[in-house]
Scaffold this motif. Sequence first.
Motif, PDB file in Angstrom:
ATOM      1  N   PRO A   1     -52.813  74.884  24.915  1.00  0.00           N
ATOM      2  CA  PRO A   1     -51.405  74.457  24.966  1.00  0.00           C
ATOM      3  C   PRO A   1     -50.402  75.601  25.103  1.00  0.00           C
ATOM      4  N   ASP A   2     -50.796  76.825  24.744  1.00  0.00           N
ATOM      5  CA  ASP A   2     -49.848  77.945  24.784  1.00  0.00           C
ATOM      6  C   ASP A   2     -49.252  78.169  26.171  1.00  0.00           C
TER       7      ASP A   2
ATOM      8  N   ASP B   1     -48.601  75.922  28.424  1.00  0.00           N
ATOM      9  CA  ASP B   1     -47.749  74.795  28.838  1.00  0.00           C
ATOM     10  C   ASP B   1     -48.149  74.242  30.213  1.00  0.00           C
TER      11      ASP B   1
ATOM     12  N   SER C   1     -46.533  71.127  31.773  1.00  0.00           N
ATOM     13  CA  SER C   1     -45.237  71.206  32.441  1.00  0.00           C
ATOM     14  C   SER C   1     -45.287  72.003  33.736  1.00  0.00           C
TER      15      SER C   1
ATOM     16  N   HIS D   1     -42.191  81.240  31.431  1.00  0.00           N
ATOM     17  CA  HIS D   1     -42.928  81.050  30.177  1.00  0.00           C
ATOM     18  C   HIS D   1     -44.417  81.324  30.366  1.00  0.00           C
ATOM     19  N   HIS D   2     -44.974  80.823  31.462  1.00  0.00           N
ATOM     20  CA  HIS D   2     -46.400  80.999  31.748  1.00  0.00           C
ATOM     21  C   HIS D   2     -46.737  82.496  31.856  1.00  0.00           C
TER      22      HIS D   2
ATOM     23  N   HIS E   1     -54.293  71.536  29.326  1.00  0.00           N
ATOM     24  CA  HIS E   1     -53.220  71.784  28.363  1.00  0.00           C
ATOM     25  C   HIS E   1     -53.687  71.470  26.943  1.00  0.00           C
TER      26      HIS E   1
END
Length: 256
Positions: free
Chosen positions: A216-217, A219, A222, A230-231, A212
């Motif tokens: 980080p984009d 995520d 999480s 989101h992924h 991450h």
Amino acid sequence: MEKQSIAVIKQQIKNNELTDEMVQELMADERKGVQQLLKSYEKQKVKEKQLAEKFAEMSRYEQFAYSKGCEHIAGVDEAGRGPLAGPVVAASVILPKDFKLYGLNDSKQLNQATRDHFFKMIKDQAVSYGIGIIDNRKIDEMNIFEATKLAMQQSIEQLNPSPDHVLLDAVQLKALPYTSESLIKGDAKSISIAAASILAKVTRDNLMKEMHEEYPDYDFISNMGYGTKHHLEKLREIGASPYHRRSYAPVRNIIL
């Protein structure tokens, strides 16, 4: 006899210092605060009994192996077969015969704080443990099932002393130089497999947190590499990272 303050009684309960005689005396104490403490104490004792019974139930396979003359019984489990990114991680662990850790269970049933706490306790108290890690490139080369078995094999080979008997979660490994058995949902049936599941998951989660920091984009901190909404959106938007599994359809279909 002079009554003790509620603060003192609370501390005695916290320190597990109450005797049966003291409990009987407290039952006759009419103070509302004391009765509330007693109710909490009784609930705590019921929960402790349930956890002890659960632990005993999950020790059946180990106890049976001990009864057959085995000294070192290894539990083996993996984490990370389903994610779209990151490695698959397997762990093997040999617990001491007198090992006690009430609340031990399949790592997925525990919250992160409990997993992290148990992770340290298991590593500190284990007779031996091993960790096998197969990265996403190797997974793409050989498929996830074979990669999982390789990670398990690697983790077992790190054990010192070597096991006399191996308990595996839902996977069979051929040509092991010791007896073994595969248990469906073994991480909920065996303390050794449950301990291995915690070592595997926490190790993998920590690796995903490192990834991450690099990317980080997506995520990863999480979703741990799983295909969340989101992924998948980020995969479509910016493509795959070096840690993504190209052989997995959601990644392959997006990057083609």
